[in-house]
Write a protein that holds these residues in place. Structure first.
Motif, PDB file in Angstrom:
ATOM      1  N   GLU A  67       0.828  -1.208   0.000  1.00  0.00           N
ATOM      2  CA  GLU A  67       0.000   0.000   0.000  1.00  0.00           C
ATOM      3  C   GLU A  67       0.862   1.258   0.000  1.00  0.00           C
ATOM      4  O   GLU A  67       0.601   2.211  -0.749  1.00  0.00           O
ATOM      5  CB  GLU A  67      -0.928  -0.011   1.217  1.00  0.00           C
ATOM      6  N   ARG A  68       1.903   1.252   0.838  1.00  0.00           N
ATOM      7  CA  ARG A  68       2.758   2.435   0.922  1.00  0.00           C
ATOM      8  C   ARG A  68       3.610   2.590  -0.342  1.00  0.00           C
ATOM      9  O   ARG A  68       3.792   3.703  -0.849  1.00  0.00           O
ATOM     10  CB  ARG A  68       3.658   2.358   2.152  1.00  0.00           C
ATOM     11  N   ASP A 133     -10.643   2.941   0.205  1.00  0.00           N
ATOM     12  CA  ASP A 133      -9.285   2.964   0.726  1.00  0.00           C
ATOM     13  C   ASP A 133      -8.469   3.780  -0.266  1.00  0.00           C
ATOM     14  O   ASP A 133      -8.135   3.304  -1.350  1.00  0.00           O
ATOM     15  CB  ASP A 133      -8.740   1.540   0.845  1.00  0.00           C
ATOM     16  N   MET A 134      -8.145   5.014   0.097  1.00  0.00           N
ATOM     17  CA  MET A 134      -7.557   5.930  -0.864  1.00  0.00           C
ATOM     18  C   MET A 134      -6.156   5.507  -1.294  1.00  0.00           C
ATOM     19  O   MET A 134      -5.745   5.784  -2.424  1.00  0.00           O
ATOM     20  CB  MET A 134      -7.554   7.350  -0.289  1.00  0.00           C
ATOM     21  N   VAL A 135      -5.429   4.832  -0.413  1.00  0.00           N
ATOM     22  CA  VAL A 135      -4.094   4.362  -0.782  1.00  0.00           C
ATOM     23  C   VAL A 135      -4.202   3.132  -1.660  1.00  0.00           C
ATOM     24  O   VAL A 135      -3.631   3.058  -2.744  1.00  0.00           O
ATOM     25  CB  VAL A 135      -3.265   4.066   0.483  1.00  0.00           C
ATOM     26  N   GLU A 136      -4.939   2.133  -1.196  1.00  0.00           N
ATOM     27  CA  GLU A 136      -5.078   0.867  -1.922  1.00  0.00           C
ATOM     28  C   GLU A 136      -5.671   1.066  -3.306  1.00  0.00           C
ATOM     29  O   GLU A 136      -5.239   0.438  -4.280  1.00  0.00           O
ATOM     30  CB  GLU A 136      -5.967  -0.095  -1.103  1.00  0.00           C
ATOM     31  N   LEU A 141      -8.831  12.069  -4.557  1.00  0.00           N
ATOM     32  CA  LEU A 141      -9.817  12.841  -3.797  1.00  0.00           C
ATOM     33  C   LEU A 141     -11.066  11.990  -3.597  1.00  0.00           C
ATOM     34  O   LEU A 141     -11.512  11.307  -4.525  1.00  0.00           O
ATOM     35  CB  LEU A 141     -10.196  14.117  -4.546  1.00  0.00           C
ATOM     36  N   ALA A 142     -11.638  12.066  -2.413  1.00  0.00           N
ATOM     37  CA  ALA A 142     -12.872  11.329  -2.120  1.00  0.00           C
ATOM     38  C   ALA A 142     -13.898  12.291  -1.532  1.00  0.00           C
ATOM     39  O   ALA A 142     -13.591  13.028  -0.585  1.00  0.00           O
ATOM     40  CB  ALA A 142     -12.607  10.183  -1.150  1.00  0.00           C
ATOM     41  N   VAL A 143     -15.095  12.302  -2.085  1.00  0.00           N
ATOM     42  CA  VAL A 143     -16.199  13.097  -1.544  1.00  0.00           C
ATOM     43  C   VAL A 143     -16.936  12.227  -0.537  1.00  0.00           C
ATOM     44  O   VAL A 143     -17.347  11.109  -0.857  1.00  0.00           O
ATOM     45  CB  VAL A 143     -17.164  13.537  -2.671  1.00  0.00           C
ATOM     46  N   ARG A 144     -17.084  12.719   0.674  1.00  0.00           N
ATOM     47  CA  ARG A 144     -17.743  11.931   1.723  1.00  0.00           C
ATOM     48  C   ARG A 144     -18.806  12.758   2.425  1.00  0.00           C
ATOM     49  O   ARG A 144     -18.606  13.930   2.732  1.00  0.00           O
ATOM     50  CB  ARG A 144     -16.721  11.419   2.743  1.00  0.00           C
ATOM     51  N   ILE A 145     -19.926  12.098   2.683  1.00  0.00           N
ATOM     52  CA  ILE A 145     -21.050  12.719   3.385  1.00  0.00           C
ATOM     53  C   ILE A 145     -21.087  12.176   4.803  1.00  0.00           C
ATOM     54  O   ILE A 145     -20.959  10.970   5.015  1.00  0.00           O
ATOM     55  CB  ILE A 145     -22.381  12.403   2.675  1.00  0.00           C
ATOM     56  N   GLY A 146     -21.271  13.068   5.780  1.00  0.00           N
ATOM     57  CA  GLY A 146     -21.417  12.634   7.157  1.00  0.00           C
ATOM     58  C   GLY A 146     -20.239  13.032   8.025  1.00  0.00           C
ATOM     59  O   GLY A 146     -19.218  13.533   7.552  1.00  0.00           O
ATOM     60  N   GLN A 152      -5.844  10.163   9.272  1.00  0.00           N
ATOM     61  CA  GLN A 152      -4.678  10.980   8.933  1.00  0.00           C
ATOM     62  C   GLN A 152      -4.890  11.706   7.610  1.00  0.00           C
ATOM     63  O   GLN A 152      -3.981  12.332   7.083  1.00  0.00           O
ATOM     64  CB  GLN A 152      -3.428  10.097   8.849  1.00  0.00           C
ATOM     65  N   LEU A 153      -6.105  11.621   7.079  1.00  0.00           N
ATOM     66  CA  LEU A 153      -6.424  12.311   5.839  1.00  0.00           C
ATOM     67  C   LEU A 153      -6.665  13.797   6.088  1.00  0.00           C
ATOM     68  O   LEU A 153      -6.980  14.205   7.203  1.00  0.00           O
ATOM     69  CB  LEU A 153      -7.662  11.695   5.194  1.00  0.00           C
ATOM     70  N   ILE A 154      -6.533  14.580   5.040  1.00  0.00           N
ATOM     71  CA  ILE A 154      -6.882  15.994   5.080  1.00  0.00           C
ATOM     72  C   ILE A 154      -8.329  16.137   4.606  1.00  0.00           C
ATOM     73  O   ILE A 154      -8.751  15.485   3.655  1.00  0.00           O
ATOM     74  CB  ILE A 154      -5.961  16.822   4.163  1.00  0.00           C
ATOM     75  N   ALA A 155      -9.097  16.964   5.289  1.00  0.00           N
ATOM     76  CA  ALA A 155     -10.499  17.171   4.924  1.00  0.00           C
ATOM     77  C   ALA A 155     -10.741  18.631   4.580  1.00  0.00           C
ATOM     78  O   ALA A 155     -10.349  19.522   5.331  1.00  0.00           O
ATOM     79  CB  ALA A 155     -11.418  16.763   6.078  1.00  0.00           C
ATOM     80  N   ARG A 156     -11.376  18.863   3.441  1.00  0.00           N
ATOM     81  CA  ARG A 156     -11.827  20.206   3.070  1.00  0.00           C
ATOM     82  C   ARG A 156     -13.348  20.193   3.091  1.00  0.00           C
ATOM     83  O   ARG A 156     -13.984  19.463   2.334  1.00  0.00           O
ATOM     84  CB  ARG A 156     -11.329  20.584   1.668  1.00  0.00           C
ATOM     85  N   ARG A 157     -13.913  20.966   3.989  1.00  0.00           N
ATOM     86  CA  ARG A 157     -15.365  20.977   4.114  1.00  0.00           C
ATOM     87  C   ARG A 157     -15.974  21.795   2.978  1.00  0.00           C
ATOM     88  O   ARG A 157     -15.666  22.969   2.806  1.00  0.00           O
ATOM     89  CB  ARG A 157     -15.771  21.548   5.470  1.00  0.00           C
ATOM     90  N   LEU A 158     -16.845  21.146   2.217  1.00  0.00           N
ATOM     91  CA  LEU A 158     -17.477  21.800   1.078  1.00  0.00           C
ATOM     92  C   LEU A 158     -18.767  22.506   1.456  1.00  0.00           C
ATOM     93  O   LEU A 158     -19.051  23.606   0.996  1.00  0.00           O
ATOM     94  CB  LEU A 158     -17.798  20.766  -0.012  1.00  0.00           C
TER      95      LEU A 158
END
Length: 315
Positions: A67-68, A133-136, A141-146, A152-158
């Motif tokens: 993965e790494r 799994d963003m690495v695997e 970029l992943a859009v997530r609700i909730g 350890q991910l960075i989040a940008r609130r939309l």
């Protein structure tokens, strides 16, 4: 040992399923591939592969390295591409994941303009109703609700997505307008669910989490699009995300109900790995999505903040 080359070979072995298949794909000799894997295992002091007569399997340490290593090799390729081009021009392939409905109705229609602005970029949009799994899966970029768990991910609130309760003027003329959540027991409610049964909707009651109220479910579907269409046709009262009913509300096809009782909004985030933050193509897409989201949802206003997710924070 060229560690980067050895890790690249290791990734090829895992993805090819055997040393011989990886040797053919590289191309290289089977002896060279075997020596690089052995050198990696000696360097890290742990077995990476379990070898049988029929197949290869990863050890726990091998999966961690895979993965790494896959992420590192991807970043090196991005650096090479960045150094070989005009640094002001994002280029390459961008992989984005999104929940299916949000991706189909909101994200996908934005891509035409984005690709027009960024002619050197291409986009893979993955529509899945699970946390990737963003690495695997090599997702930029992943859009997530909730609300978000520790990461350890960075989040940008939309944005903050509100669940809007609404019905058509025709239905309300026939059945009257509910004034409190309790009134929904005497109305025809259109329920989003995979299986019929008892139904509850959460409304604000002064507490942080709100309170669930029983409703009268008359029509059940596992498609919000179809439910909103039924509400427009006068079948009953629906609850849907603000971005999905915004245009119907603005056009008067649906009327917003129980505004004073609406539950707390649900946050919408863009997630990315810290190592991707400086990538020109990632930053270009983040900036574009933030810009577009400001204009598409009149019921939410995204704050201007990028942060690391921690301690189950959701603000």
């Amino acid at each position: 040992m060229d560690q980067l080359a050895a890790m690249s070979t290791f990734v090829r072995v895992v993805e090819a399923g055997s040393l011989s298949a990886a040797a053919r794909a590289i191309p290289s000799s089977l002896t060279s591939v075997s020596r690089q894997i052995a050198a990696l295992e000696q360097h890290f002091g742990t077995p990476l592969l379990l070898r049988t007569t029929r197949q290869l399997a990863l050890t726990d340490d091998g999966r961690l390295l895979y993965e790494r290593a896959k992420s590192i090799i991807g970043e090196v390729k991005e650096i090479e591409a960045a150094l070989a081009r005009d640094p002001r021009q994002p280029s390459g392939r961008l992989r984005v994941s999104s929940p299916s409905l949000l991706g189909r109705l909101v994200i996908a229609p934005m891509l035409t303009e984005f690709l027009r602005r960024q002619p050197a970029l291409s986009v893979d949009l993955l529509l899945v109703d699970r946390a990737v799994d963003m690495v695997e899966e090599d997702i930029h970029l992943a859009v997530r609700i909730g609300r978000l768990s520790d990461s350890q991910l960075i989040a940008r609130r939309l944005a903050d997505i509100r669940m809007i309760t609404c019905a058509s003027p025709d239905y309300l003329a026939r059945r009257g307008e509910p004034r409190t959540p309790h009134d929904l027991t005497s109305h025809d409610c259109l329920v989003f669910s995979d299986a019929p049964g008892s139904a509850e909707w959460r409304f604000a009651d002064g507490s942080r989490t709100g309170r669930k109220f029983r409703i009268s479910g008359r029509l059940w579907m596992n498609s919000l699009e179809a439910l909103v269409g039924a509400a427009r046709d006068g079948a009953g009262i629906v609850r849907a995300p603000s971005w999905q009913v915004e245009h119907d509300l603005a056009a008067g096809r649906l009327q917003r109900l129980l505004i004073d009782h609406e539950p707390a909004p649900t946050p919408l985030h863009l997630m990315l790995q810290p190592s991707r933050l400086a990538s020109p193509k990632v930053r270009a897409f983040v900036d574009y999505l933030v810009e577009r989201w400001r204009r598409i949802d009149a019921f939410s206003a995204p704050p201007d903040a990028t942060r690391r997710v921690d301690s189950h924070s959701d603000t």
